[in-house]
Design a protein around this motif. Structure first.
Motif, PDB file in Angstrom:
ATOM      1  N   PRO A  10      29.821  47.894  52.707  1.00 14.13           N
ATOM      2  CA  PRO A  10      29.776  46.514  51.317  1.00 14.13           C
ATOM      3  C   PRO A  10      27.858  46.562  51.950  1.00 14.13           C
ATOM      4  O   PRO A  10      27.444  47.189  52.442  1.00 14.13           O
ATOM      5  CB  PRO A  10      29.072  45.447  52.109  1.00 14.13           C
ATOM      6  CG  PRO A  10      29.623  45.016  53.674  1.00 14.13           C
ATOM      7  CD  PRO A  10      30.483  46.204  53.777  1.00 14.13           C
ATOM      8  N   LYS A  42      27.938  41.787  41.825  1.00 14.38           N
ATOM      9  CA  LYS A  42      26.831  41.143  42.481  1.00 14.38           C
ATOM     10  C   LYS A  42      25.619  42.037  40.960  1.00 14.38           C
ATOM     11  O   LYS A  42      25.284  40.706  41.123  1.00 14.38           O
ATOM     12  CB  LYS A  42      26.592  42.035  43.586  1.00 14.38           C
ATOM     13  CG  LYS A  42      27.385  41.666  44.708  1.00 14.38           C
ATOM     14  CD  LYS A  42      27.206  42.745  45.778  1.00 14.38           C
ATOM     15  CE  LYS A  42      28.034  43.008  46.715  1.00 14.38           C
ATOM     16  NZ  LYS A  42      28.170  43.920  48.012  1.00 14.38           N
ATOM     17  N   GLY A  73      36.969  50.010  46.930  1.00 10.56           N
ATOM     18  CA  GLY A  73      37.819  49.595  45.283  1.00 10.56           C
ATOM     19  C   GLY A  73      37.646  51.005  44.282  1.00 10.56           C
ATOM     20  O   GLY A  73      37.082  51.857  44.764  1.00 10.56           O
ATOM     21  N   ILE A  74      38.639  50.744  43.659  1.00 13.88           N
ATOM     22  CA  ILE A  74      38.570  51.894  42.352  1.00 13.88           C
ATOM     23  C   ILE A  74      37.352  51.883  41.854  1.00 13.88           C
ATOM     24  O   ILE A  74      37.237  53.347  40.780  1.00 13.88           O
ATOM     25  CB  ILE A  74      39.874  50.915  41.062  1.00 13.88           C
ATOM     26  CG1 ILE A  74      39.485  51.890  40.387  1.00 13.88           C
ATOM     27  CG2 ILE A  74      39.441  50.101  40.410  1.00 13.88           C
ATOM     28  CD1 ILE A  74      41.228  53.264  40.594  1.00 13.88           C
ATOM     29  N   HIS A  76      30.792  39.048  46.594  1.00  8.96           N
ATOM     30  CA  HIS A  76      31.555  38.242  46.108  1.00  8.96           C
ATOM     31  C   HIS A  76      33.061  38.425  46.139  1.00  8.96           C
ATOM     32  O   HIS A  76      33.757  39.729  47.246  1.00  8.96           O
ATOM     33  CB  HIS A  76      31.593  38.430  44.703  1.00  8.96           C
ATOM     34  CG  HIS A  76      31.654  39.948  43.926  1.00  8.96           C
ATOM     35  ND1 HIS A  76      33.074  40.066  44.036  1.00  8.96           N
ATOM     36  CD2 HIS A  76      30.481  40.560  43.928  1.00  8.96           C
ATOM     37  CE1 HIS A  76      32.903  41.658  43.351  1.00  8.96           C
ATOM     38  NE2 HIS A  76      31.712  41.519  43.245  1.00  8.96           N
ATOM     39  N   MET A  93      34.671  40.913  37.721  1.00  8.10           N
ATOM     40  CA  MET A  93      32.944  40.595  38.938  1.00  8.10           C
ATOM     41  C   MET A  93      32.156  41.278  39.414  1.00  8.10           C
ATOM     42  O   MET A  93      32.762  42.591  40.407  1.00  8.10           O
ATOM     43  CB  MET A  93      33.407  39.874  39.713  1.00  8.10           C
ATOM     44  CG  MET A  93      33.307  39.177  40.686  1.00  8.10           C
ATOM     45  SD  MET A  93      33.614  37.507  41.949  1.00  8.10           S
ATOM     46  CE  MET A  93      34.186  36.613  40.499  1.00  8.10           C
ATOM     47  N   ASN A 136      34.576  53.396  42.821  1.00  6.47           N
ATOM     48  CA  ASN A 136      34.003  53.659  43.728  1.00  6.47           C
ATOM     49  C   ASN A 136      35.093  54.730  44.091  1.00  6.47           C
ATOM     50  O   ASN A 136      33.971  56.282  44.175  1.00  6.47           O
ATOM     51  CB  ASN A 136      34.519  53.486  45.532  1.00  6.47           C
ATOM     52  CG  ASN A 136      33.154  52.228  45.757  1.00  6.47           C
ATOM     53  OD1 ASN A 136      33.979  51.866  46.865  1.00  6.47           O
ATOM     54  ND2 ASN A 136      32.248  51.883  45.812  1.00  6.47           N
ATOM     55  N   ASN A 171      34.961  42.066  46.045  1.00  4.97           N
ATOM     56  CA  ASN A 171      34.400  42.607  46.701  1.00  4.97           C
ATOM     57  C   ASN A 171      35.649  42.345  48.070  1.00  4.97           C
ATOM     58  O   ASN A 171      36.510  43.328  48.787  1.00  4.97           O
ATOM     59  CB  ASN A 171      33.105  42.495  47.555  1.00  4.97           C
ATOM     60  CG  ASN A 171      32.097  43.032  46.947  1.00  4.97           C
ATOM     61  OD1 ASN A 171      31.368  42.179  47.108  1.00  4.97           O
ATOM     62  ND2 ASN A 171      31.926  43.540  45.876  1.00  4.97           N
TER      63      ASN A 171
HETATM   64  P1  AMP Z   1      29.839  47.054  47.144  1.00 13.19           P
HETATM   65  O1  AMP Z   1      28.827  46.036  47.583  1.00 13.19           O
HETATM   66  O2  AMP Z   1      29.165  46.551  45.703  1.00 13.19           O
HETATM   67  O3  AMP Z   1      29.046  48.515  47.888  1.00 13.19           O
HETATM   68  O4  AMP Z   1      31.462  46.831  47.392  1.00 13.19           O
HETATM   69  C1  AMP Z   1      32.178  46.651  48.028  1.00 13.19           C
HETATM   70  C2  AMP Z   1      33.183  46.996  47.858  1.00 13.19           C
HETATM   71  O5  AMP Z   1      34.116  46.176  47.361  1.00 13.19           O
HETATM   72  C3  AMP Z   1      33.719  48.362  47.128  1.00 13.19           C
HETATM   73  O6  AMP Z   1      34.870  48.612  47.791  1.00 13.19           O
HETATM   74  C4  AMP Z   1      33.473  48.184  45.599  1.00 13.19           C
HETATM   75  O7  AMP Z   1      34.241  49.256  45.665  1.00 13.19           O
HETATM   76  C5  AMP Z   1      34.257  47.025  45.654  1.00 13.19           C
HETATM   77  N1  AMP Z   1      34.427  46.050  44.473  1.00 13.19           N
HETATM   78  C6  AMP Z   1      32.887  45.506  43.563  1.00 13.19           C
HETATM   79  N2  AMP Z   1      33.312  45.302  42.437  1.00 13.19           N
HETATM   80  C7  AMP Z   1      35.238  44.688  42.497  1.00 13.19           C
HETATM   81  C8  AMP Z   1      35.361  43.440  41.975  1.00 13.19           C
HETATM   82  N3  AMP Z   1      34.907  43.681  41.485  1.00 13.19           N
HETATM   83  N4  AMP Z   1      36.986  43.477  42.281  1.00 13.19           N
HETATM   84  C9  AMP Z   1      37.495  43.865  43.619  1.00 13.19           C
HETATM   85  N5  AMP Z   1      36.694  45.217  44.439  1.00 13.19           N
HETATM   86  C10 AMP Z   1      35.462  45.542  43.931  1.00 13.19           C
END
Ligand code: AMP
Ligand code: ZN
Length: 473
Positions: free
Chosen positions: A29, A282, A240-241, A36, A280, A243, A39
């Motif tokens: 993260p 952040k 996540g996709i 959320h 969704m 990424n 994530n």
């Molecule tokens: P981040 O903390 O923003 O770096 O994201 C952490 C992980 O959550 C990453 O693998 C993202 O690809 C994934 N992610 C972000 N938004 C979503 C979503 N709406 N649904 C599922 N996975 C997500």
């Protein structure tokens, strides 16, 4: 196990580089806000994958980074630093923010039965590794300095668009969100390995480097942290996709340029959790957290169950109605598990066990079909196997699905015993459900009215730490 590999866009038989062992990397993260539930969908599905690989007999080493520096609001290296933004929002230092939201993330993971990876490494602990790899990329001619920053030169690669659905147009990701394009870049797709000049004044955390005082870009951290702990050949990389591009594309570019050989075999991407207003996220500031689900009266494991009921390669639509349906189904499943608790410690029938576990393993062997794996639980429970066999099957399957089935069933059985009520009359059960919904909506007047109706039917409603308990007056 067959698994869909995003790099080849095919389902492939999973065969790690070293027999019996799996090196697995997960993008962690960005700790500038609470995770959320979108994530957490990604982390739940990755958790099932890790646990299933272990169940299948692999020795898994899983590594995850914590992004506490370098992730800008636009994935194209422009905009504000997310951590700095978070710190300003809360009038705290970046490190205070990082610590607070890292702890919050792992607390959410615990509530959702998500195992902590074997290695968790914050990016700020690996500055030396980043500098080493960036220095080598410059020496090899893959990186250049411009305007004080160090960039990766994507034109030096034979192939850049590894997750091939991306077009030139997609590269405009670098200039989305209305932020200015970076004129230092030689090619549109080039990305920052090390920042010095850009955003310098804002940056709280900075380190000395051969190119001046500054901080690393986001992508370099995952390549370096993975190589540091898992070596030059990675079996499985998850995220996540969103990424896929540019983050994973850039990870591949810099890792393979540095190593001089292919790096990661399998890429596992979880699709998004959406609401009716879209993905969704952040940054939108409007998102749901595990704590909020709890405040509304949901057990976090109901959310895990909700996620497992659909395939990780499909977008999942969140709505309260869908979650309520999952809550009902979860409750009914637990009630059925109560009936096999007497099989605990008994001798399982090996033949029956092998026959029934196959439904579960076939489901997960087929590109991690968790919905089918959940269905196999019902097949086990309605089979003609004895309680001891059923108990062992449920316990083993749940070592992967982690729905807390046995624990929840034991709790329910204990509650039933103490309330002296095997089954509530349908009318009371219905009123109870309505009352729970009213409490979730914080409609306490209605909740009180419903309590009155239940009392009038001769039952007492009590709030305990385990939840609402109803017993005969
Ligand atoms: P981040 O903390 O923003 O770096 O994201 C952490 C992980 O959550 C990453 O693998 C993202 O690809 C994934 N992610 C972000 N938004 C979503 C979503 N709406 N649904 C599922 N996975 C997500
Ligand atoms: Zn990453």
């Amino acid at each position: 196990m067959y698994i869909y590999n995003s790099a080849t866009r095919k389902k492939e038989l999973f065969t790690p580089n070293t027999e019996g062992r799996v090196s697995m990397y997960t993008c962690g993260p960005t700790v500038y806000h609470y995770a959320h539930i979108g994530n957490l969908r990604t982390y739940i599905m990755e958790d099932v994958l890790e646990k299933y690989l272990r169940f299948a007999g692999y020795d898994v080493k899983r590594v995850m980074n914590i992004t506490d520096v370098g992730h800008l609001t636009s994935d194209g290296d422009t905009g504000d630093d997310k951590m700095v933004k978070g710190a300003k929002r809360e009038h705290k230092t970046v490190m205070e923010i990082a610590k607070f939201y890292t702890d919050a993330f792992f607390s959410d993971c615990e509530k959702l039965n998500i195992k902590t990876p074997d290695v968790v490494e914050p990016a700020t602990h690996c500055i030396e590794e980043f500098i080493k790899v960036i220095t080598s990329l410059i020496e090899k001619g893959y990186a250049y300095e411009a305007g004080g920053n160090i960039y990766f030169d994507t034109s030096k690669l034979e192939k850049y668009y590894i997750f091939n659905d991306f077009s030139e147009e997609d590269l405009a990701v670098g200039v989305r969100d209305g932020v200015e394009a970076d004129d230092n870049k030689r090619n549109k797709a080039d990305f920052v390995l090390w920042f010095t000049k850009s955003k310098f004044e804002d940056q709280e955390l900075k380190w000395d480097s051969p190119w001046g005082i500054g901080y690393p870009g986001w992508h370099i951290e995952c390549s370096c942290i993975s190589m540091k702990h898992l070596g030059e050949h990675l079996d499985l990389h998850c995220g996540g996709i969103d990424n896929q591009f540019p983050h994973h594309t850039n990870e591949i570019a810099q890792s393979e340029a540095y190593l001089g050989h292919p790096w990661c075999r399998y890429w596992f991407h979880v699709h998004h959790l959406n609401t009716d207003s879209g993905k969704m996220s952040k940054s939108s500031g409007e998102f749901l957290t595990v704590s909020l689900l709890q405040e509304k009266g949901y057990d976090p494991l109901v959310y895990r169950f909700f996620c497992l009921q659909s395939h990780y390669r499909k977008n999942l639509m969140f709505s309260w109605e869908n979650l309520d349906n999952a809550a009902d189904a979860y409750k009914k499943l637990i009630e059925r598990v109560v009936k096999v608790l007497d099989g605990k410690g008994g001798k399982a029938d090996d033949t029956k066990y092998s026959e029934l576990i196959k439904g579960f393993t076939d489901a997960l062997d087929g590109d991690m079909n968790t919905a089918q794996a959940v269905t196999s639980l019902y097949d086990i429970l309605k089979s003609d196997a004895d309680s001891a066999t059923k108990y062992k099957l449920i316990d083993d399957a749940d070592s992967v699905l982690s729905l807390g089935l046995i624990k929840a069933a034991e709790k329910l059985a204990a509650e039933k015993e103490s309330s002296g009520n095997e089954e509530l009359p349908a009318e009371v059960a219905e009123l109870l459900e309505q009352r729970k919904a009213a409490r979730r909506e914080k409609n306490f007047a209605l909740a009180d009215e419903l309590r009155g109706k239940i009392t009038a039917l001769g039952y007492i409603v009590e709030e305990t730490r385990q939840g609402t308990v109803v017993r005969k007056a």
